[in-house]
Design a protein around this motif. Structure first.
Motif, PDB file in Angstrom:
ATOM      1  N   THR A 111       0.809  -1.208   0.000  1.00  0.00           N
ATOM      2  CA  THR A 111       0.000   0.000   0.000  1.00  0.00           C
ATOM      3  C   THR A 111       0.848   1.266   0.000  1.00  0.00           C
ATOM      4  OG1 THR A 111      -0.094   0.372   2.396  1.00  0.00           O
ATOM      5  CG2 THR A 111      -1.588  -1.283   1.481  1.00  0.00           C
ATOM      6  N   GLY A 112       0.131   2.389  -0.181  1.00  0.00           N
ATOM      7  CA  GLY A 112       0.738   3.696   0.027  1.00  0.00           C
ATOM      8  C   GLY A 112       0.720   4.010   1.513  1.00  0.00           C
ATOM      9  N   ASP A 113       0.788   5.272   1.852  1.00  0.00           N
ATOM     10  CA  ASP A 113       0.857   5.660   3.268  1.00  0.00           C
ATOM     11  C   ASP A 113      -0.456   5.448   4.004  1.00  0.00           C
ATOM     12  OD1 ASP A 113       3.517   6.467   3.073  1.00  0.00           O
ATOM     13  OD2 ASP A 113       2.940   8.451   2.336  1.00  0.00           O
ATOM     14  N   ASP A 114      -1.575   5.667   3.295  1.00  0.00           N
ATOM     15  CA  ASP A 114      -2.881   5.656   3.951  1.00  0.00           C
ATOM     16  C   ASP A 114      -3.683   4.434   3.511  1.00  0.00           C
ATOM     17  OD1 ASP A 114      -5.157   6.238   5.303  1.00  0.00           O
ATOM     18  OD2 ASP A 114      -5.792   7.878   3.996  1.00  0.00           O
ATOM     19  N   ALA A 115      -3.608   3.374   4.278  1.00  0.00           N
ATOM     20  CA  ALA A 115      -4.362   2.160   3.947  1.00  0.00           C
ATOM     21  C   ALA A 115      -5.283   1.737   5.083  1.00  0.00           C
ATOM     22  CB  ALA A 115      -3.391   1.022   3.630  1.00  0.00           C
ATOM     23  N   ASP A 116      -5.408   2.602   6.100  1.00  0.00           N
ATOM     24  CA  ASP A 116      -6.196   2.228   7.272  1.00  0.00           C
ATOM     25  C   ASP A 116      -7.670   2.045   6.944  1.00  0.00           C
ATOM     26  OD1 ASP A 116      -3.919   2.332   8.804  1.00  0.00           O
ATOM     27  OD2 ASP A 116      -4.248   4.406   9.450  1.00  0.00           O
ATOM     28  N   GLY A 117      -8.150   2.724   5.899  1.00  0.00           N
ATOM     29  CA  GLY A 117      -9.569   2.639   5.568  1.00  0.00           C
ATOM     30  C   GLY A 117      -9.964   1.365   4.863  1.00  0.00           C
ATOM     31  N   ILE A 118      -8.977   0.554   4.415  1.00  0.00           N
ATOM     32  CA  ILE A 118      -9.287  -0.678   3.700  1.00  0.00           C
ATOM     33  C   ILE A 118      -9.564  -1.780   4.716  1.00  0.00           C
ATOM     34  CG2 ILE A 118      -8.497  -2.343   1.985  1.00  0.00           C
ATOM     35  CD1 ILE A 118      -6.552  -0.252   0.973  1.00  0.00           C
TER      36      ILE A 118
END
Length: 501
Positions: free
Chosen positions: A106-113
């Motif tokens: 992932t990139g930096d922001d994958a918390d929403g997945i």
């Protein structure tokens, strides 16, 4: 053979040649690029249990680590599942689950997945550790029919479908590029201004084979001033661009008096390019343009219109040809057929059919969709066109009603299903409206549920919660009823006429 073998051979031939650039700064030579990919491949196999045929998803924006990850996946003998990072987290989660991915890079922001699959950020310490793992001696051996790239393209059913692209498919696409689109030299630089999860990423192979540079802009995307600046500092740029991107680049170049110096080739496709726009582009930037027409199901390889044909205005039908998408590429057969599959006469419209080694193996775990699209060896594209006596193909319409906005496919049924889940909506039909900036905008015609008065802001918020922002309608039109034929089918042509008037 394993596609990573191309990288290995280039690294052996020109180990010190610049390979990966962030802006104008070299961040890896070919030797370093290959070493990192071999290390990532080893880490995938040894530390994460990824083996031949396993899927690894990528959910990140453009970055040099994207190429390292891709080739690391192939070193391991695994399958890359590139996912558009602009998708809604729910949409990403569906693709990850449907593909059966073992791991997500992932990139930096994958918390929403929301998924049960391990996620590793390419900017974090875990990925850096993978880069430094003891490298594989050579790529895992693979046959030509091995799955290499699993590309998800939305379907008219509203659910994304996984297009299975094999090693042989991608080899055919690569070789056809050299014959039909453009030659590539070591001094060239592939610029990734369009998403690497789509066509721009597929064009990495040609430049790896030739030992060219791979440039990711500092912005990670499409910025006209940045691109023209890189044309001067890096030089010999080649890039894939949607027509809307070409229009924006030409507009900026005209404003500052830039003549395109430092840009070698712009391959455009993914949407309609108007004749007036490409004429202006050539007048402003010169003979730097090549048009391609393809689909995810036969990547970048249906037809091509060469740079010579684009600039040649001596032919009596040059304007007609400029409005076409060119002639069949070398590795495929292309014909226009009626509903029974019979080839129609020159100039008559019908569905565009394609056959050749670049055509997908089928849809991932979807036999019904595969049987519908692949018949007797031919890919039924769902696009309507006409071919003249000289073999030039002109697109007439898209029978699947795909809306192409900013070079990205948006499928009306998907948006319609989301809106129909809103309690104030009884019926809805989504169509595309011409847009000078984006090619097309999404417009939703809405029939209110009994006793309800749909609020545009409320509908927009509902869409933002369910689908990617770029898919949501730019306008909502409240209507008492939708126009339908005798069979109850909504007449989208009538809705488009309403928009035109």
């Amino acid at each position: 053979m394993n596609l990573a073998e191309w990288l290995v051979r280039t690294a052996r031939r020109t180990p010190d040649a610049p390979a990966l650039l962030h802006g104008s700064q070299v961040v890896a030579t070919y030797a370093e690029f290959a070493e990192r990919a071999a290390s990532i491949g080893a880490a995938l196999r040894i530390c994460h249990g990824v083996g031949r045929g396993d899927r690894v998803a990528l959910t990140m924006g453009n970055c040099t680590a994207y190429l390292e990850a891709l080739y690391g996946i192939w070193f391991a003998g695994a399958v890359a599942v590139p996912i558009n990072y602009k998708l809604h987290p729910r949409e990403m989660a569906f693709i990850i689950a449907d593909s059966g991915a073992r791991l997500v890079l992932t990139g930096d922001d994958a918390d929403g997945i929301d998924c049960d699959v391990p996620k590793i950020a390419v900017s974090g310490p875990r990925f850096e550790k993978m880069r430094r793992h003891e490298a594989m001696a050579e790529p895992a051996p693979l046959p030509s029919d091995a799955l290499a790239w699993l590309f998800y393209t939305s379907g008219t059913t509203g659910r994304p479908k996984g297009v299975m692209l094999t090693v042989a498919n991608l080899q055919a696409m690569t070789f056809s590029y050299f014959v039909d689109v453009d030659e590539v030299f070591a001094r060239d630089a592939a610029l990734y201004a369009a998403p690497m999860s789509h066509g721009a990423g597929l064009y990495n192979f040609m430049h790896v084979l030739r030992g060219s540079r791979h440039v990711v802009p500092l912005s990670g995307g499409f910025d006209t001033a940045e691109i023209l600046g890189l044309a001067g500092t890096v030089g010999n740029l080649s890039m894939f661009a949607a027509p809307t991107m070409v229009r924006r680049l030409v507009s900026h170049a005209k404003a500052i008096g830039h003549d395109g110096a430092g840009i070698r080739t712009i391959v455009y496709g993914g949407g309609p390019m108007y004749v007036a726009d490409i004429e202006e582009a050539v007048d402003t930037l010169g003979a730097r343009f090549v048009q391609i027409y393809g689909q995810g199901e036969t990547p970048m390889t249906i037809t091509a219109l060469s740079r010579d044909e684009i600039v040649d205005r001596s032919h009596p039908r040059w304007r007609e040809r400029l409005g076409s998408v060119g002639r069949a590429q070398s590795v495929v057969e292309v014909r226009v057929a009626d509903e029974a599959g019979r080839t129609v006469a020159a100039g008559e419209s019908g569905e565009i059919l394609v056959r050749g080694p670049s055509v997908m193996a089928g849809y991932w775990r979807n036999e019904e969709a595969t049987a519908e699209s692949l018949r007797d060896g031919w890919l039924w594209t769902g696009d309507v066109g006409a071919m003249d006596a000289d073999g030039y193909l002109t697109l007439m319409d898209r029978s699947k009603d795909v809306i192409i906005s900013g070079g990205t496919n948006i499928y009306p049924r998907e948006v319609e299903e989301v809106l129909l889940r809103h309690p104030s909506v009884a019926e809805v039909s989504v169509v595309g409206r011409p847009s000078a900036e984006w090619g097309e905008d999404v417009v939703a015609f809405v029939v209110a549920a009994e006793g309800a008065t749909p609020d545009e802001a409320d509908l927009d918020a509902h869409c933002r919660d369910e689908i990617a922002r770029f898919k949501r309608p730019k306008a909502y039109v409240l209507v008492p009823e939708l126009p339908k034929n005798n069979y109850g089918k909504v007449l989208k042509t009538e809705l488009r006429k309403q928009l035109e008037s």
